[in-house]
Each structure stands twice: as C-alpha cells, then as structure tokens.
Design a protein around this motif. Structure first.
Motif, PDB file in Angstrom:
ATOM      1  N   LYS A 291       0.874  -1.077  -0.258  1.00 62.11           N
ATOM      2  CA  LYS A 291       0.130  -0.115  -0.392  1.00 62.11           C
ATOM      3  C   LYS A 291       1.105   1.109  -0.608  1.00 62.11           C
ATOM      4  CE  LYS A 291      -4.054  -2.258   2.185  1.00 62.11           C
ATOM      5  NZ  LYS A 291      -4.983  -2.008   3.343  1.00 62.11           N
ATOM      6  N   ASP A 292       1.919   1.217   1.198  1.00 57.16           N
ATOM      7  CA  ASP A 292       3.178   1.989   0.537  1.00 57.16           C
ATOM      8  C   ASP A 292       3.530   2.679  -0.820  1.00 57.16           C
ATOM      9  OD1 ASP A 292       2.737   2.471   3.610  1.00 57.16           O
ATOM     10  OD2 ASP A 292       4.298   1.805   3.961  1.00 57.16           O
ATOM     11  N   ALA A 294       2.402   1.794  -3.615  1.00 54.59           N
ATOM     12  CA  ALA A 294       1.064   2.465  -4.563  1.00 54.59           C
ATOM     13  C   ALA A 294       0.914   4.080  -3.981  1.00 54.59           C
ATOM     14  CB  ALA A 294      -0.433   1.441  -4.079  1.00 54.59           C
ATOM     15  N   THR A 295       0.605   3.817  -3.065  1.00 57.87           N
ATOM     16  CA  THR A 295       0.180   5.760  -2.169  1.00 57.87           C
ATOM     17  C   THR A 295       1.515   6.540  -2.138  1.00 57.87           C
ATOM     18  OG1 THR A 295      -0.824   4.439  -0.378  1.00 57.87           O
ATOM     19  CG2 THR A 295      -0.978   6.938  -0.610  1.00 57.87           C
ATOM     20  N   ARG A 298       0.868   6.830  -6.878  1.00 61.27           N
ATOM     21  CA  ARG A 298      -0.184   7.673  -7.411  1.00 61.27           C
ATOM     22  C   ARG A 298       0.303   8.918  -6.679  1.00 61.27           C
ATOM     23  NH1 ARG A 298      -5.040   8.075  -9.823  1.00 61.27           N
ATOM     24  NH2 ARG A 298      -6.664   9.342  -8.731  1.00 61.27           N
ATOM     25  N   ASN A 384       4.579  14.161   0.325  1.00 62.81           N
ATOM     26  CA  ASN A 384       5.010  12.957  -0.680  1.00 62.81           C
ATOM     27  C   ASN A 384       5.790  11.732   0.668  1.00 62.81           C
ATOM     28  OD1 ASN A 384       4.626  10.094  -1.515  1.00 62.81           O
ATOM     29  ND2 ASN A 384       5.883  10.816  -3.128  1.00 62.81           N
ATOM     30  N   GLN A 389       1.015   5.043   4.474  1.00 61.23           N
ATOM     31  CA  GLN A 389      -0.401   4.342   4.611  1.00 61.23           C
ATOM     32  C   GLN A 389       0.245   2.719   6.024  1.00 61.23           C
ATOM     33  OE1 GLN A 389      -2.848   3.799   3.867  1.00 61.23           O
ATOM     34  NE2 GLN A 389      -3.163   4.646   1.295  1.00 61.23           N
ATOM     35  N   VAL A 420      -5.653  11.002   2.881  1.00 60.66           N
ATOM     36  CA  VAL A 420      -5.533  10.450   1.879  1.00 60.66           C
ATOM     37  C   VAL A 420      -6.805   9.256   1.090  1.00 60.66           C
ATOM     38  CG1 VAL A 420      -4.408   7.815   2.022  1.00 60.66           C
ATOM     39  CG2 VAL A 420      -3.336   9.916   3.470  1.00 60.66           C
ATOM     40  N   ALA A 421      -7.493   8.514   1.635  1.00 61.49           N
ATOM     41  CA  ALA A 421      -8.995   8.080   1.072  1.00 61.49           C
ATOM     42  C   ALA A 421      -8.815   9.415  -0.417  1.00 61.49           C
ATOM     43  CB  ALA A 421     -10.178   8.024   1.492  1.00 61.49           C
ATOM     44  N   ILE A 423      -6.969  11.688  -1.990  1.00 59.58           N
ATOM     45  CA  ILE A 423      -6.252  11.526  -3.186  1.00 59.58           C
ATOM     46  C   ILE A 423      -6.027   9.924  -3.821  1.00 59.58           C
ATOM     47  CG2 ILE A 423      -3.410  11.213  -3.454  1.00 59.58           C
ATOM     48  CD1 ILE A 423      -2.737  12.958  -0.758  1.00 59.58           C
ATOM     49  N   GLU A 424      -6.477   9.535  -3.348  1.00 63.43           N
ATOM     50  CA  GLU A 424      -6.619   7.583  -3.989  1.00 63.43           C
ATOM     51  C   GLU A 424      -7.729   7.724  -5.217  1.00 63.43           C
ATOM     52  OE1 GLU A 424      -7.249   4.491  -0.336  1.00 63.43           O
ATOM     53  OE2 GLU A 424      -5.208   5.384  -0.420  1.00 63.43           O
ATOM     54  N   LYS A 425      -8.715   8.365  -4.454  1.00 62.79           N
ATOM     55  CA  LYS A 425     -10.364   8.402  -5.182  1.00 62.79           C
ATOM     56  C   LYS A 425     -10.243   9.670  -6.034  1.00 62.79           C
ATOM     57  CE  LYS A 425     -12.830   5.736  -2.313  1.00 62.79           C
ATOM     58  NZ  LYS A 425     -13.836   4.996  -0.910  1.00 62.79           N
TER      59      LYS A 425
END
Length: 549
Positions: A291-292, A294-295, A298, A384, A389, A420-421, A423-425
């Motif tokens: 997850k780290d 991937a974030t 992103r 960044n 995560q 964070v949620a 940014i992911e979406k």
C-alpha cells in the motif's frame, strides 16, 4: 461567477464534519480502516464476529471428531471380525473416500481457525477438564490409536479466549520467560534504553501499583516475542486487549480518576511500543508495504495538481505563510521517524496547526474546517510522506483508543485519513477538469499550463503557480549574481595588468638612474699615521694602570 466556480471546485473536496464521526452514532471519531466506526465500536463488532466464527468452527470441529471416531470404531470392529478379502478392500475404499471428503470440508471451512492459533495458546496451561474430557484423554492414550483432526482442532481451540499473561500466575510467568526470544534479548538501542529508564523513574512514586504495571508490561512484551507469526490484526488485538485490561486495573486503583489513568497509559504505550516497534510496524504478514508503494506512486503521478485546482486558501507569496507550509511539510515527513503512536499523532497535530496558521494569515480570519481539508491534501501531495499507509495503520492498530476517539489528535488524524482516501480516489470531477485533460495530465502527455500562458508565466498573478514564480525570481537573482561576478573578474584582470605594468615602469626608471649616475667605488683610506717615518721615535701608547687603594 468566480464564487460559483469555487463552490463547484470545492464540492469534490468538501467533507461534512458529521462524516468524520462514528457510524454507530456514539459521538466519537470514526476511521476508514474500521469501516467508519470508532475503536470502541469496531472492537465490539470484531469481537462479536470473532465469537460467532469461533463457535461455528468449534461446532464443525466437534462434528468432524464425531464422524472420525465413528469411522475409526467402524473400521476397528471390521478389522477384528473375519471377513472376505473383497469386503476388507471395500471397507478401506469407503474409509478413504470419507477421509478425502472430511479433509476437503475441513480445508474449506476451518481455515479461519488457524489465524487464532499462536505458539502461546498451544503451550498455555489447560483448564480443569470435565469428566467427559478426561474420558476422551484416556481414549487418546490407548496404544495404536492416532489423534484425529477433530481432536486436534478442539485442543487448539481451548486456549483462544484466555491470554497467556492472564492465565499464568506471576511465578509461572517468571518461569515461562526464562528463555526470551532473540528479538527481546538483542542489543537494545539507545532510545529503547532511555525509554526504559524513564518508564521506571515514572513508576517509582506509584510504589506497589507501579511495580505491578512494570511487571505486567514486561510480561506482555515477552509474550509478544512468541507471536511473530500472527497477522497484523491479531497483533493489534493483543495490544488493545492489554491496554483495556491495564486501563481497567488502573481505573479501579485510582478510583475513577481518568486523568491519572491516561497519564500512566501514555507512559505504558511509550514503553511497550518502543520495545515492540521493529516487530509490529509494517509486519511481514500484512500488505502495508504494498500500500505504501501504491500511495507513493499515486502521489508522484499527481505532481501536476496546482493549489488553484484544490481551491486551497493559502498565498505562499506571504513569507509567514510560506514558512508555515514548509513547517507543515516537515512535520508530516518527520512522522515516520517516530516510534510511539502518540508521537506520530503529535507530528500530525503540529502539521495541522501550521496549516491553520497559514490559512489564518492569508485570510486575516480564523480558518474553517472546509478550508483545512483541501490544504491538508495539498500538503500531503507536496510532501509525499514516506511509508504513509504503514504509519496510519500503525497508529490505528496500536494507539490507545482514547486518543483516536476524542480530542484534537483524533480529529486531525481522522482528517488525514480522509485526505489520503481522497487522494486515492481523486478524479477529473474533483479537480473541475474534463476526463480527457485529467488522463493526459496523469499520463504526462500534457501540463495543466496553457500555451498562451507561457509568455507570461514568470509574472506573478492569480493564475501563476507560486512555486514557478519563486523559481523565476531565483533564476533572475542568479543571473544578476553572474553578471556581477563577471564584472569583478574583469576588474581583477585589469588590476593585475596594471600591477605588471607598474612593476615594469619601476624597473625601467631604476635602470635609467643607474646608467645616468654610475656607482664609483673609491680605494680604501690608509691609517692616519701610515706616512709618518718617525714612528719609531714616538713614545709607546698609554696603558691603563690599576692602583691598589
């Protein structure tokens, strides 16, 4: 029109404050990692689901045991009774089919039981057995009888609910931890030693309760050394159970003084999590590292997002605002260097306060919650943070529940999870862009800057990125310094030429003077009476005489 566009831009970022609270309506702050619940409600739901799963697994284990015992009795009785060879083969084939069916059913339905098994639960002291259980133990001791799968499951399920540090007496605890795990016996770091000394000094005034707290804390750390194979959620459950039990004992001792209990629990958390940090932060059994990455990928892909797209009410041209932004970025990055969940939360809180200060200075009025979340998203995109995560999950799993449920720490942490949620979406609608432009920017095929703005991009204005403007100012300063350096070099070279010319002129003048006035060396002069021929007739020179007085 501009106000309407700003409202439309903010609509994709705005989060109602009621959405930050627990979905159960208890009034505490929720968390996306807990499906919108607070830590208290999540633990209740988790325990309820876990209890249901354990009961189902227990029933299945008993069913498998009964079926296997019946099959064993049937096969044993058939083997003792003489029968034709064909009948024996038929029985073995039937039993093998039953074994295959039982194994498939066990593999499919009982896999969830394995996550509750741990080395400590297998070696935990057994409870007093009933007559039925003692009879079964006697049957197990019959020579030639193998232990069935169902009996193994039942034996493993016996130690699930009781923790090892609660079942054993202090004497048994000291006896069991004579050989601690290598992770505990390894050389402690300087920070670990300092935290241990501070913890002991803090507990000294508490006397007997302090000794009990220290004993239970050390016993818990030793027991956690044998649970490396557990998943992240099981590790979290162990730590939270310890927090709850310790808090209940302290609350009884301090007669309901929650402030004193919170103070002691803060030191307990610091001591325990400093010692367990390396084994529970981003454990190998979790997907935190994935997850780290991937974030981080992103956030790198969103490097083109500007402060105007997020409708951030911050003017970085103001020195105080720019300083607050830099401090906020530093705090959110520094979070990864802390070991204790409370210290990581302190970094998030400090970052959030710098953000509020930047908004207040820009607008000359107190900042609102609607302005805070977009600015926090902007800070996260610029910073960044490393292992974001993992740090969020670490705080969620191992922080004392009271800090995440109430207070400013819980509020700011909940907002960070929302950022964070988001940014992911993040999509085109959130930034008020067309889907085509969003995809082109994400792929790097184009930049948000329009071609007609290229001629005016160095100038400051409402459409100018302050970072690019600052970069242009720095380039101008460097060009001016280069020009001044060139002038200094030319002046130095001119001075060097003048010094060489002056040296040559001085040498010429000296030569001319020597040629015009040559140096004459006269012969040495003789003595005064060298030509006197009658020297022999002169009396001798007077000599000093000393008379004795």
């Amino acid at each position: 029109m501009d106000q309407m566009s700003q409202r439309s831009e903010r609509r994709g970022i705005h989060v109602d404050q009621s959405e930050l609270l627990c979905k159960k309506g208890c009034g505490y702050y929720g968390n996306a990692a807990w499906q919108g619940l607070c830590s208290k409600c999540w633990r209740e739901e988790y325990q309820r689901a876990r209890q249901k799963q354990i009961q189902e697994d227990w029933a299945l284990a008993e069913k498998l045991q009964r079926e296997e015992e019946a099959a064993y009795v049937s096969s044993h009785s058939s083997s003792q009774t003489p029968s034709p060879h064909s009948h024996s083969q038929h029985s073995l084939a039937t039993f093998s089919k039953f074994e295959e069916k039982k194994t498939n059913e066990k593999t499919r339905k009982v896999t969830t039981v394995k996550k509750f098994f741990s080395p400590s639960s297998r070696t935990a002291p057994k409870k007093v057995a009933s007559e039925k259980e003692r009879d079964k133990e006697k049957e197990e001791k019959v020579p030639g009888r193998r232990e069935s799968h169902g009996e193994t499951l039942l034996r493993d399920l016996k130690g699930i609910f009781t923790q090892p540090w609660e079942m054993s007496s202090p004497t048994e605890e000291s006896h069991e931890v004579k050989t601690p795990s290598p992770s505990i016996t390894r050389q402690s770091s300087v920070e670990t030693d300092r935290v241990s000394r501070d913890f002991v000094e803090f507990l000294k005034p508490l006397q007997k309760p302090g000794r009990e707290v220290h004993k239970h804390s050390r016993s818990f750390i030793e027991s956690m050394g044998n649970k490396k194979d557990l998943g992240a959620e099981e590790l979290s459950e162990c730590v939270q159970d310890f927090y709850q039990g310790m808090s209940d004992r302290l609350l009884h001792h301090f007669k309901g003084s929650t402030d004193r209990v919170d103070t002691v629990m803060d030191h307990v958390e610091k001591y325990i999590m400093t010692r367990l940090y390396k084994s529970v932060f981003c454990p190998e059994t979790s997907d935190d590292e994935k997850k780290d990455l991937a974030t981080q990928h992103r956030i790198r892909a969103l490097h083109w997002v500007t402060i105007q797209m997020l409708c951030v009410p911050v003017d970085e041209e103001i020195p105080e605002v720019s300083d607050s932004v830099v401090k906020a970025i530093t705090d959110i990055i520094e979070m990864d260097s802390k070991r204790v969940p409370r210290d990581k939360l302190a970094c998030i809180t400090s970052c959030s306060k710098h953000i509020f200060n930047a908004i207040r200075v820009t607008r000359n009025e107190p900042a609102s919650a609607d302005d805070f979340l977009p600015t926090l998203i902007y800070i996260v995109l610029k910073a960044n943070p490393p292992r974001l995560q993992s740090n969020i999950q670490y705080i969620t799993r191992f922080c004392t529940p009271s800090r995440l449920m109430t207070g400013e720490d819980g509020y700011y942490f909940t907002n960070l999870c929302c950022a964070v949620a988001f940014i992911e979406k993040l999509d085109a609608q959130s930034l008020n862009l067309s889907p085509e432009d969003f995809e082109r920017y994400m792929s790097g095929q184009a930049s948000p800057r329009r071609q007609d703005d290229l001629a005016t991009w160095p100038q400051t204005g409402p459409r100018t990125n302050p970072v690019l403007s600052q970069m242009h100012n720095n380039i101008s300063i460097l060009a001016s310094l280069e020009k001044r350096q060139q002038q200094v070099m030319e002046s130095a070279q001119s001075l060097q030429a003048e010094l060489a010319e002056w040296q040559e002129s001085v040498a010429r003048e000296v030569q001319e003077i020597l040629e015009r006035l040559p140096l004459e060396i006269k012969p040495r002069a003789s003595a005064i009476d060298a030509e006197n021929v009658e020297n022999d007739r002169l009396p001798p020179p007077l000599q000093p005489q000393v008379f004795a007085g």
